[in-house]
Scaffold this motif. Structure first.
Motif: not given
Length: 264
Positions: A166-170, A213-219, A245-250
Motif C-alpha cells: 500500500h505504499g513505497i519502501d525507500i 518502521h521508524c526507530q525514533k519518533i520526534l513529534v 522507510l515505508h511511506f504511504e499516501v491516502k
C-alpha cells in the motif's frame, strides 16, 4: 484576536471570499479562525498560505484581517546547480516570458541555487500569477509533496508476492532523518502491527501521509508540522528485513501511489 496557531474551531457557513483579477480570493478573518482551518477550507498548503500573506509562525491573525488565498494551482521550483530559466520553462511547459514575468526579481543570468521560484500554470495568464518580489512562495502546489527521505525505492506500490503493497519502501540507514512530506497535523504516533513505530500526518488538502518502521519518533500527536521538518528517524521496527522507510499516501481515506505526489 484570531489565532494563527491551529485550534479546534472550524468556521461554519460559506467563506466570505471574492475571486479577483489576480486569481486570488480575499478572505476576511473571523473570530476564532486559525490559519490551519483556513488552509483546510480552501485546500491550500499551510506554508504557502503563510508566506503569501507574509506571516511568520509567531504572528497572530486579527479579526477583520484580509488574507490572500490562491484561486488557482501554482507550482514552485527550487533552483538547482545547472538550472537555466529556459530549461525550467521547458520542463514545466510554460513560456520563458511567463516564467520571467511571474518572477520579476529573478536575474536569468545569475540564478541562485536553492532559491524557489513561482512556476505559472500553463493555462493561466501571466498576470494571474505575478507576485511581489518579497513574497516568494515557500511551498509546492497542494498536489506535490517533498520526498520524506533520500534513497532508492526498494519496493514500489502495488502487488507483490506477499500481497498488495500500500505504499513505497525507500532505503536508508538507521537513524537517518525522516521529514514531513507536507505541512499538516500529526494525527497518530505509536506502534502499529506490521508497521512498527509509525507517524501519520493529516494535510490541509485532504491527503494523509504515513511513515512507518521508524526507530525514533520526534513529534507528538496533535503537533503541527511544516514541510521538511524532521518527524522521525529510519529504523527496523515492525515486520521488516532491513532499515527503510515505508511511506504511504491516502486521498480521502483511500491509498494511492505516493509516486504520483512526490516531486522529482
Amino acid at each position: 484576536m484570531a489565532a494563527l496557531n491551529p485550534g479546534n474551531f472550524m468556521p461554519s457557513g460559506s467563506p466570505r471570499s471574492v475571486p479577483t483579477d489576480s486569481k486570488m480570493r480575499m478572505y476576511q478573518v473571523s473570530k476564532g479562525d486559525t490559519l490551519w482551518d483556513i488552509s483546510r477550507k480552501f485546500k491550500v498548503d499551510l506554508e504557502m498560505l503563510r508566506i503569501i500573506n507574509g506571516l511568520d509562525r509567531n504572528c497572530a491573525l486579527s479579526v477583520g484581517q484580509i488574507l490572500e488565498i490562491p484561486y488557482h494551482r501554482s507550482r514552485v521550483h527550487t533552483i538547482k546547480a545547472g538550472d537555466t530559466l529556459w530549461g525550467i520553462a521547458a520542463r514545466y511547459e510554460v513560456s520563458l516570458s511567463q516564467l520571467s514575468q511571474a518572477n520579476p526579481d529573478i536575474n536569468p543570468r545569475n540564478l541562485q541555487i536553492g532559491k524557489r521560484i513561482v512556476v505559472p500554470d500553463s493555462t493561466s495568464s501571466v498576470s494571474a500569477l505575478a507576485v511581489q518580489p518579497s513574497r516568494s512562495y515557500a511551498g509546492f502546489s497542494t498536489v506535490m509533496m517533498a520526498w520524506p527521505v533520500t534513497g532508492s525505492i526498494t519496493s514500489p506500490y502495488g502487488w507483490r508476492k506477499s500481497g498488495f503493497h500500500h505504499g513505497i519502501d525507500i532505503a536508508g540507514d538507521i537513524g537517518d532523518a525522516i521529514k514531513a512530506a507536507a505541512a499538516g497535523k500529526v494525527t497518530f504516533t505509536g506502534n502499529q502491527a506490521i508497521y512498527g513505530k509509525t507517524v501519520v500526518i493529516e494535510h490541509p488538502d485532504g491527503k494523509e501521509s504515513m511513515y512507518a518502521h521508524c526507530q525514533k519518533i520526534l513529534v507528538n500527536k496533535n503537533d503541527y508540522v511544516v514541510r521538511g521538518q524532521p518527524i522521525a528517524t529510519i529504523g527496523m521496527t515492525g515486520r521488516t528485513t532491513g532499515p527503510h522507510l515505508h511511506f504511504e499516501v491516502k486521498i480521502d481515506g483511500e491509498n494511492d501511489n505516493p509516486i504520483k505526489y512526490l516531486r522529482y
